[in-house]
Design an enzyme around this catalytic site. Structure first.
Site, PDB file in Angstrom:
ATOM      1  N   ASP A 176      -9.908  -2.748   0.968  1.00 21.21           N
ATOM      2  CA  ASP A 176     -10.126  -2.254   2.322  1.00 21.21           C
ATOM      3  C   ASP A 176     -11.456  -1.522   2.301  1.00 21.21           C
ATOM      4  O   ASP A 176     -11.624  -0.563   1.557  1.00 21.21           O
ATOM      5  CB  ASP A 176      -8.981  -1.311   2.720  1.00 21.21           C
ATOM      6  CG  ASP A 176      -9.091  -0.801   4.146  1.00 21.21           C
ATOM      7  OD1 ASP A 176     -10.181  -0.303   4.509  1.00 21.21           O
ATOM      8  OD2 ASP A 176      -8.090  -0.855   4.886  1.00 21.21           O
ATOM      9  N   HIS A 197      -9.191  -6.095   3.804  1.00 21.91           N
ATOM     10  CA  HIS A 197      -8.898  -5.453   5.078  1.00 21.91           C
ATOM     11  C   HIS A 197     -10.233  -4.968   5.626  1.00 21.91           C
ATOM     12  O   HIS A 197     -10.899  -4.136   5.005  1.00 21.91           O
ATOM     13  CB  HIS A 197      -7.954  -4.257   4.907  1.00 21.91           C
ATOM     14  CG  HIS A 197      -6.517  -4.639   4.905  1.00 21.91           C
ATOM     15  ND1 HIS A 197      -5.500  -3.714   4.815  1.00 21.91           N
ATOM     16  CD2 HIS A 197      -5.903  -5.841   5.006  1.00 21.91           C
ATOM     17  CE1 HIS A 197      -4.330  -4.319   4.850  1.00 21.91           C
ATOM     18  NE2 HIS A 197      -4.559  -5.618   4.960  1.00 21.91           N
ATOM     19  N   LYS A 244      -6.855   2.740  -2.752  1.00 21.48           N
ATOM     20  CA  LYS A 244      -7.397   3.729  -1.827  1.00 21.48           C
ATOM     21  C   LYS A 244      -8.110   4.799  -2.641  1.00 21.48           C
ATOM     22  O   LYS A 244      -7.784   5.032  -3.809  1.00 21.48           O
ATOM     23  CB  LYS A 244      -6.276   4.354  -0.992  1.00 21.48           C
ATOM     24  CG  LYS A 244      -6.747   5.149   0.219  1.00 21.48           C
ATOM     25  CD  LYS A 244      -5.575   5.541   1.095  1.00 21.48           C
ATOM     26  CE  LYS A 244      -5.995   6.405   2.272  1.00 21.48           C
ATOM     27  NZ  LYS A 244      -6.747   5.650   3.276  1.00 21.48           N
ATOM     28  N   ASP A 290     -11.025   4.342   9.996  1.00 22.68           N
ATOM     29  CA  ASP A 290     -10.516   3.160  10.702  1.00 22.68           C
ATOM     30  C   ASP A 290     -11.064   3.012  12.106  1.00 22.68           C
ATOM     31  O   ASP A 290     -10.326   2.819  13.064  1.00 22.68           O
ATOM     32  CB  ASP A 290      -8.982   3.171  10.711  1.00 22.68           C
ATOM     33  CG  ASP A 290      -8.416   2.838   9.347  1.00 22.68           C
ATOM     34  OD1 ASP A 290      -8.729   1.770   8.833  1.00 22.68           O
ATOM     35  OD2 ASP A 290      -7.665   3.667   8.793  1.00 22.68           O
ATOM     36  N   ASP A 296      -7.773  -4.095   9.687  1.00 19.33           N
ATOM     37  CA  ASP A 296      -6.944  -2.893   9.570  1.00 19.33           C
ATOM     38  C   ASP A 296      -7.693  -1.704  10.144  1.00 19.33           C
ATOM     39  O   ASP A 296      -8.476  -1.054   9.462  1.00 19.33           O
ATOM     40  CB  ASP A 296      -6.566  -2.633   8.108  1.00 19.33           C
ATOM     41  CG  ASP A 296      -5.591  -1.463   7.959  1.00 19.33           C
ATOM     42  OD1 ASP A 296      -5.202  -0.885   8.988  1.00 19.33           O
ATOM     43  OD2 ASP A 296      -5.239  -1.129   6.821  1.00 19.33           O
ATOM     44  N   HIS A 318     -11.706   2.214   2.166  1.00 18.23           N
ATOM     45  CA  HIS A 318     -11.004   2.918   1.101  1.00 18.23           C
ATOM     46  C   HIS A 318     -11.878   3.267  -0.091  1.00 18.23           C
ATOM     47  O   HIS A 318     -11.376   3.470  -1.188  1.00 18.23           O
ATOM     48  CB  HIS A 318      -9.814   2.075   0.611  1.00 18.23           C
ATOM     49  CG  HIS A 318      -8.675   2.053   1.564  1.00 18.23           C
ATOM     50  ND1 HIS A 318      -7.427   1.575   1.216  1.00 18.23           N
ATOM     51  CD2 HIS A 318      -8.572   2.448   2.855  1.00 18.23           C
ATOM     52  CE1 HIS A 318      -6.618   1.665   2.256  1.00 18.23           C
ATOM     53  NE2 HIS A 318      -7.297   2.192   3.259  1.00 18.23           N
ATOM     54  N   ASP A 366     -12.201   7.267   5.423  1.00 14.89           N
ATOM     55  CA  ASP A 366     -11.387   6.132   5.879  1.00 14.89           C
ATOM     56  C   ASP A 366     -10.840   6.406   7.274  1.00 14.89           C
ATOM     57  O   ASP A 366      -9.661   6.678   7.465  1.00 14.89           O
ATOM     58  CB  ASP A 366     -10.244   5.905   4.884  1.00 14.89           C
ATOM     59  CG  ASP A 366      -9.351   4.743   5.285  1.00 14.89           C
ATOM     60  OD1 ASP A 366      -9.851   3.815   5.954  1.00 14.89           O
ATOM     61  OD2 ASP A 366      -8.153   4.765   4.951  1.00 14.89           O
ATOM     62  N   GLU A 422      -3.043  -2.885  -2.655  1.00 13.33           N
ATOM     63  CA  GLU A 422      -4.190  -2.307  -1.951  1.00 13.33           C
ATOM     64  C   GLU A 422      -4.511  -0.916  -2.469  1.00 13.33           C
ATOM     65  O   GLU A 422      -3.681  -0.018  -2.441  1.00 13.33           O
ATOM     66  CB  GLU A 422      -3.879  -2.247  -0.451  1.00 13.33           C
ATOM     67  CG  GLU A 422      -4.980  -1.635   0.381  1.00 13.33           C
ATOM     68  CD  GLU A 422      -4.615  -1.575   1.856  1.00 13.33           C
ATOM     69  OE1 GLU A 422      -5.411  -1.030   2.637  1.00 13.33           O
ATOM     70  OE2 GLU A 422      -3.531  -2.065   2.234  1.00 13.33           O
ATOM     71  N   TRP A 471       0.861  -1.181   0.000  1.00  9.83           N
ATOM     72  CA  TRP A 471       0.000   0.000   0.000  1.00  9.83           C
ATOM     73  C   TRP A 471       0.895   1.229   0.000  1.00  9.83           C
ATOM     74  O   TRP A 471       1.891   1.290   0.742  1.00  9.83           O
ATOM     75  CB  TRP A 471      -0.910   0.046   1.230  1.00  9.83           C
ATOM     76  CG  TRP A 471      -1.693   1.331   1.278  1.00  9.83           C
ATOM     77  CD1 TRP A 471      -2.855   1.602   0.634  1.00  9.83           C
ATOM     78  CD2 TRP A 471      -1.337   2.533   1.975  1.00  9.83           C
ATOM     79  NE1 TRP A 471      -3.264   2.891   0.879  1.00  9.83           N
ATOM     80  CE2 TRP A 471      -2.344   3.490   1.706  1.00  9.83           C
ATOM     81  CE3 TRP A 471      -0.267   2.900   2.797  1.00  9.83           C
ATOM     82  CZ2 TRP A 471      -2.323   4.774   2.225  1.00  9.83           C
ATOM     83  CZ3 TRP A 471      -0.235   4.193   3.320  1.00  9.83           C
ATOM     84  CH2 TRP A 471      -1.257   5.114   3.036  1.00  9.83           C
TER      85      TRP A 471
END
Length: 402
Positions: free
Chosen positions: A251, A278, A220, A288, A318, A254, A286, A218, A179
């Site tokens: 993810d 993820h 984004k 998290d 993640d 993302h 994003d 990965e 990433w």
């Protein structure tokens, strides 16, 4: 009759086997990210998170060294049922002195190998292409300066060799996930050039085939300070993975808030043998957050099961929340992913598909709603009992702050 025995009978009326579901759940490996425990700081002691990465909050007890992080990870494993791997970033190398990222070697991860072997864990790895002076302007593998690109290319090559070493030592595949934070704060004058450089860099990094290494890329949608263009977009990596024998990683934080990762899974599986995930929880962006048992998480896990994709999906976590107890955050998210998977395993997917194919959408909706109130909690409790972990809020017993 116990509550679990009663639940078994109820699920059996729908043709569902709780014993098989529990067995599959406990055998399914989930890769658990180490960086929840220390707010994505690592052990280099020379950089702080950057590249659109920020752990928000100031709850006490952040791990400050390898031993503390390993102790915290042990506390997580003691509270979560199932088979697990530990997911490392390059900046978590355990060294006596600073080692440049392009010079990292297996000996710098010997402590993690010993840790994993003692606990029967697998290991996955990630090169760290952020929190570094050569990533300060938001570009790494797509940088116009060839020397900067060479540093990051060499770093990624080094981490792939470390991944191969972990795979050989642990006798199981090691996922190496790339990433990068590359992008632009304002509208760029050239998108093609950076993406051409990224493609060329990846071609060089992945040129050597390494036994036991599963390479993932990965995507984004944006990062803080990189709002206008992401070089490694979903479209870029989806196409790159399809043509270069690697796996596209999704993810679910993302993507644009209106996009659903669950909807992407079946489309990707038609053209790719494997996918990677993820799992996190983005709130408006994003951010998290700790995964909760919400519709998004349930939909993703349901799609994996109904597509018979569990053996073709690399599942990892993640997220990094510093606003609550870090070990508790780890545990809550991991347990919720397991709960969503268990619920998905206990759905009559063939019956639901048949109702769709016969256009009986009324009965389909009615059955989908009935399934929501089946006694999943009793089956979850039994799964936890068999894994020798607490099934209820008692998992918080003994949880202390450093």
């Amino acid at each position: 009759m116990t509550r679990y025995e009663s639940a078994k009978e109820i699920y059996a009326t729908h043709g569902l086997d709780c014993e098989a579901a529990i067995a599959m759940l406990l055998a399914l490996p989930i890769s658990v990210h180490c960086w929840q425990g220390d707010d994505v700081r690592g052990f280099e002691q020379t950089h702080t998170p950057s590249g659109g990465i920020a752990a928000t909050g100031n709850f006490p007890g952040r791990a400050t060294n390898a031993q503390e992080l390993m102790d915290d990870f042990d506390a997580v494993l003691a509270r979560c049922p199932g088979k697990h791997k530990i997911n490392l970033h390059a900046m978590y190398a355990v060294t006596d002195e600073h080692v440049a990222r392009d010079k990292l070697a297996p000996e710098h991860f010997a402590a993690w190998l010993e840790y994993a072997k003692k606990r029967g864990l697998g290991v996955d790895i990630n090169p760290t292409l952020f929190a570094h002076e050569l990533a300060a302007d938001g570009l790494t593998l797509s940088h116009p300066d060839a020397q900067v690109r060479k540093f990051w290319i060499d770093h990624c090559k080094a981490m792939r060799r470390i991944a191969a070493w972990f795979a050989a030592e642990l006798n199981q595949p090691c996922v190496n996930n790339i990433w990068i934070p590359d992008g632009f704060k304002d509208t760029p004058a050239d998108r093609f050039g950076p993406r051409q450089r990224l493609k060329d860099s990846l071609d060089e990094i992945l040129a050597e085939r390494l036994e036991g290494v599963i390479d993932t890329v990965e995507s984004k949608v944006f990062g803080i300070g990189l709002e206008s263009c992401t070089v490694g977009s979903h479209e870029f990596y989806l196409n790159y993975a399809a043509h270069n024998n690697c796996v596209c990683l999704l993810d679910n934080g993302h993507f644009h808030p209106t996009e659903q990762v669950a909807d992407k899974i079946s489309a990707m599986l038609l053209f790719s043998e494997n996918i990677a995930l993820h799992l996190t929880r983005g709130v408006r962006w994003d951010s998290d957050h700790v995964p909760v048992l919400n519709d998004e998480l349930r939909d993703i896990c349901t799609e994996l099961v109904r597509c018979n994709a569990l053996d073709h999906t690399l599942i990892a976590l993640d997220y990094f929340d510093a606003s609550i107890h870090r070990v508790a955050a780890w545990v809550i998210g991991l347990r919720n992913v397991r709960k969503a998977l268990l619920q998905a395993l206990l759905m009559p997917h063939e019956q639901l598909k048949a109702l769709q194919d016969t256009r009986d959408f009324t009965r389909l909706l009615a059955l989908q709603e009935e399934l929501k109130l089946l006694p999943l909690g009793d089956v979850w409790e039994e799964a936890c009992r068999r894994a020798s972990v607490a099934a209820n809020i008692n998992w918080m017993d003994g949880l202390t702050t450093r």
